[in-house]
Design a protein around this motif. Structure first.
Motif, PDB file in Angstrom:
ATOM      1  N   VAL A 290       0.854  -1.183   0.000  1.00 61.72           N
ATOM      2  CA  VAL A 290       0.000   0.000   0.000  1.00 61.72           C
ATOM      3  C   VAL A 290       0.889   1.231   0.000  1.00 61.72           C
ATOM      4  O   VAL A 290       1.841   1.331   0.765  1.00 61.72           O
ATOM      5  CB  VAL A 290      -0.923   0.009   1.235  1.00 61.72           C
ATOM      6  N   ARG A 291       0.587   2.180  -0.864  1.00 62.43           N
ATOM      7  CA  ARG A 291       1.337   3.420  -0.947  1.00 62.43           C
ATOM      8  C   ARG A 291       0.351   4.588  -0.943  1.00 62.43           C
ATOM      9  O   ARG A 291      -0.857   4.409  -1.069  1.00 62.43           O
ATOM     10  CB  ARG A 291       2.178   3.481  -2.224  1.00 62.43           C
ATOM     11  N   ALA A 292       0.889   5.764  -0.748  1.00 63.49           N
ATOM     12  CA  ALA A 292       0.033   6.949  -0.741  1.00 63.49           C
ATOM     13  C   ALA A 292      -0.658   7.105  -2.087  1.00 63.49           C
ATOM     14  O   ALA A 292      -0.018   7.016  -3.133  1.00 63.49           O
ATOM     15  CB  ALA A 292       0.861   8.197  -0.431  1.00 63.49           C
ATOM     16  N   PRO A 293      -1.971   7.323  -2.118  1.00 64.69           N
ATOM     17  CA  PRO A 293      -2.682   7.402  -3.392  1.00 64.69           C
ATOM     18  C   PRO A 293      -2.409   8.669  -4.183  1.00 64.69           C
ATOM     19  O   PRO A 293      -2.732   8.747  -5.344  1.00 64.69           O
ATOM     20  CB  PRO A 293      -4.152   7.335  -2.956  1.00 64.69           C
ATOM     21  N   GLU A 294      -1.829   9.677  -3.543  1.00 57.57           N
ATOM     22  CA  GLU A 294      -1.569  10.931  -4.235  1.00 57.57           C
ATOM     23  C   GLU A 294      -0.344  11.585  -3.609  1.00 57.57           C
ATOM     24  O   GLU A 294       0.058  11.237  -2.492  1.00 57.57           O
ATOM     25  CB  GLU A 294      -2.766  11.876  -4.124  1.00 57.57           C
ATOM     26  N   PRO A 295       0.307  12.503  -4.288  1.00 57.63           N
ATOM     27  CA  PRO A 295       1.477  13.148  -3.697  1.00 57.63           C
ATOM     28  C   PRO A 295       1.139  13.797  -2.363  1.00 57.63           C
ATOM     29  O   PRO A 295       0.094  14.426  -2.204  1.00 57.63           O
ATOM     30  CB  PRO A 295       1.872  14.196  -4.742  1.00 57.63           C
ATOM     31  N   SER A 296       2.038  13.618  -1.420  1.00 58.26           N
ATOM     32  CA  SER A 296       1.772  14.143  -0.089  1.00 58.26           C
ATOM     33  C   SER A 296       1.909  15.655  -0.028  1.00 58.26           C
ATOM     34  O   SER A 296       1.310  16.298   0.821  1.00 58.26           O
ATOM     35  CB  SER A 296       2.730  13.502   0.919  1.00 58.26           C
ATOM     36  N   GLY A 297       2.731  16.206  -0.893  1.00 55.69           N
ATOM     37  CA  GLY A 297       2.897  17.651  -0.900  1.00 55.69           C
ATOM     38  C   GLY A 297       3.820  18.169   0.178  1.00 55.69           C
ATOM     39  O   GLY A 297       3.902  19.373   0.394  1.00 55.69           O
ATOM     40  N   ALA A 298       4.534  17.286   0.894  1.00 52.22           N
ATOM     41  CA  ALA A 298       5.393  17.745   1.976  1.00 52.22           C
ATOM     42  C   ALA A 298       6.512  18.642   1.467  1.00 52.22           C
ATOM     43  O   ALA A 298       6.825  19.660   2.066  1.00 52.22           O
ATOM     44  CB  ALA A 298       5.971  16.529   2.711  1.00 52.22           C
ATOM     45  N   LEU A 299       7.138  18.263   0.358  1.00 49.92           N
ATOM     46  CA  LEU A 299       8.228  19.059  -0.209  1.00 49.92           C
ATOM     47  C   LEU A 299       7.939  19.547  -1.621  1.00 49.92           C
ATOM     48  O   LEU A 299       8.751  20.272  -2.197  1.00 49.92           O
ATOM     49  CB  LEU A 299       9.522  18.234  -0.228  1.00 49.92           C
ATOM     50  N   ARG A 300       6.822  19.172  -2.184  1.00 49.96           N
ATOM     51  CA  ARG A 300       6.545  19.514  -3.582  1.00 49.96           C
ATOM     52  C   ARG A 300       6.386  21.015  -3.776  1.00 49.96           C
ATOM     53  O   ARG A 300       6.784  21.563  -4.797  1.00 49.96           O
ATOM     54  CB  ARG A 300       5.302  18.772  -4.076  1.00 49.96           C
ATOM     55  N   GLY A 301       5.799  21.701  -2.806  1.00 51.74           N
ATOM     56  CA  GLY A 301       5.665  23.152  -2.928  1.00 51.74           C
ATOM     57  C   GLY A 301       7.007  23.855  -2.925  1.00 51.74           C
ATOM     58  O   GLY A 301       7.252  24.775  -3.720  1.00 51.74           O
ATOM     59  N   ILE A 302       7.917  23.422  -2.046  1.00 53.29           N
ATOM     60  CA  ILE A 302       9.248  24.013  -1.996  1.00 53.29           C
ATOM     61  C   ILE A 302      10.017  23.726  -3.285  1.00 53.29           C
ATOM     62  O   ILE A 302      10.688  24.602  -3.845  1.00 53.29           O
ATOM     63  CB  ILE A 302      10.009  23.482  -0.772  1.00 53.29           C
ATOM     64  N   LEU A 303       9.922  22.478  -3.763  1.00 54.55           N
ATOM     65  CA  LEU A 303      10.636  22.119  -4.991  1.00 54.55           C
ATOM     66  C   LEU A 303      10.092  22.875  -6.197  1.00 54.55           C
ATOM     67  O   LEU A 303      10.858  23.264  -7.085  1.00 54.55           O
ATOM     68  CB  LEU A 303      10.525  20.611  -5.218  1.00 54.55           C
ATOM     69  N   MET A 304       8.766  23.086  -6.241  1.00 48.62           N
ATOM     70  CA  MET A 304       8.204  23.822  -7.363  1.00 48.62           C
ATOM     71  C   MET A 304       8.673  25.274  -7.363  1.00 48.62           C
ATOM     72  O   MET A 304       9.006  25.838  -8.414  1.00 48.62           O
ATOM     73  CB  MET A 304       6.677  23.765  -7.307  1.00 48.62           C
ATOM     74  N   ALA A 305       8.737  25.899  -6.186  1.00 46.48           N
ATOM     75  CA  ALA A 305       9.250  27.273  -6.115  1.00 46.48           C
ATOM     76  C   ALA A 305      10.722  27.321  -6.502  1.00 46.48           C
ATOM     77  O   ALA A 305      11.168  28.246  -7.199  1.00 46.48           O
ATOM     78  CB  ALA A 305       9.046  27.810  -4.694  1.00 46.48           C
ATOM     79  N   LEU A 306      11.489  26.324  -6.073  1.00 44.78           N
ATOM     80  CA  LEU A 306      12.900  26.274  -6.446  1.00 44.78           C
ATOM     81  C   LEU A 306      13.077  26.057  -7.942  1.00 44.78           C
ATOM     82  O   LEU A 306      13.982  26.639  -8.572  1.00 44.78           O
ATOM     83  CB  LEU A 306      13.585  25.159  -5.655  1.00 44.78           C
ATOM     84  N   LEU A 307      12.204  25.230  -8.540  1.00 46.33           N
ATOM     85  CA  LEU A 307      12.257  25.023  -9.991  1.00 46.33           C
ATOM     86  C   LEU A 307      12.011  26.321 -10.743  1.00 46.33           C
ATOM     87  O   LEU A 307      12.708  26.630 -11.718  1.00 46.33           O
ATOM     88  CB  LEU A 307      11.218  23.976 -10.392  1.00 46.33           C
TER      89      LEU A 307
END
Length: 323
Positions: A290-307
């Motif tokens: 069993v895995r998370a059904p969707e991105p957790s968003g823990a670091l995705r916001g920071i990575l998107m701003a860095l991108l």
């Protein structure tokens, strides 16, 4: 599946290869004569400048951040946690947390209907040795969720709350309509106001265009053109209009108490949906695979701003390099 994106890290060699391949040719200058110069073939040499190295670094970081964003990394930093549904009795929460040995654990308050879904989507944020306890009036899910870790749920049904609803009756037979709402905790308004949630319109003429209410019970459909082609569900017609949601039944107002209660229950069930039932206390054991059904968003916001920042910097450096 997201972790497989880390296998794309060798793509970082592409900017290095491109920068090494990029060469600059020496500028040719005309001479008066070259008869005394030895014959040599023209050659290209590599010439590195400070902005080349900086641009190479930015491009490598840009690709690394893009791969990390796709891989959705999560830092499991949460420990023992007690998830409390909103509105749960605080004394009962402390007793149950102490019984489970989690009196000093972190408290997290969530809406009752979103607690299990939140834990399933963010379960990777907890450490492997962390214990999770869910307390409160958790509604019965349509399907039993599966988690990749052990989660215990202890429930306490909240007492049914009595909501005060304001009803305005526009009818020549108001007493019959009042009997329909007997025992429902209804406050009858002499005139519709801001608190009026339901208007009973039992007149042949149409209501004023400025009159608004979330719900309408229309005894005569001729007063509301929207009901002409309204869908028919369990003896009731429903239609949305600028005035509010319209309901109509041919048997309004009911003549007996049983008919009134049945019609009112059908209307409330169709409008508000079936009531939520409190799920029994249970323990969800860790399910394999069993895995998370969707991105957790823990670091995705920071990575998107860095991108975004790296992309802007890469464009600036590329433009400055061409000048």
């Amino acid at each position: 599946m997201n972790a497989l994106w880390w296998l794309a890290l060798p793509v970082l060699l592409l900017p290095v290869w491109w920068h090494r391949k990029k060469r600059e040719q020496h500028q040719a200058e005309p001479l008066a004569t070259s008869r005394f110069l030895p014959r040599t073939e023209p050659r290209q040499t590599r010439e590195w400048r400070w902005n080349d190295l900086l641009l190479l670094l930015v491009r490598c970081l840009l690709l690394a951040c893009a791969i990390a964003w796709l891989a959705d990394p999560v830092m499991p930093s949460r420990g023992d946690t007690v998830v409390v549904a909103e509105g749960t009795d605080a004394a009962w929460v402390e007793r149950e947390a102490a019984r489970a040995g989690l009196a000093k654990a972190e408290r997290m308050t969530l809406p009752a209907g979103q607690a299990l879904a939140f834990l399933r989507a963010h379960q990777r944020e907890w450490r492997l040795d962390a214990r999770l306890l869910v307390l409160g009036d958790i509604p019965m899910p349509f399907m039993a969720p599966e988690f990749g870790r052990r989660i215990e749920v202890r429930t306490l049904a909240r007492p049914a709350s009595t909501l005060e609803r304001h009803v305005h009756i526009a009818s020549a037979r108001p007493d019959q309509w009042r009997r329909v709402f007997a025992g429902q905790g209804v406050v009858f308004d002499d005139a519709p106001g801001a608190k009026t949630s339901l208007i009973v319109w039992d007149r042949p003429d149409a209501p004023p265009a400025s009159l608004r209410a979330p719900l309408w019970l229309a005894a005569d459909p001729a007063a509301f053109p929207e009901l002409k082609n309204a869908p028919h569900v369990q003896g009731l017609h429903v239609a949305d209009s600028p005035r509010g949601r319209l309901w109509h039944a041919a048997s309004w107002p009911p003549q007996t108490a049983d008919a009134a209660r049945t019609l009112l229950e059908d209307w409330q069930r169709l409008h508000a949906g079936p009531p939520a039932y409190t799920m029994p206390a249970r323990v969800f054991d860790a399910a394999s695979g069993v895995r998370a059904p969707e991105p957790s968003g823990a670091l995705r916001g920071i990575l998107m701003a860095l991108l975004a920042g790296l992309f802007v910097l890469e464009r600036i450096l590329s433009h400055a390099r061409r000048r």
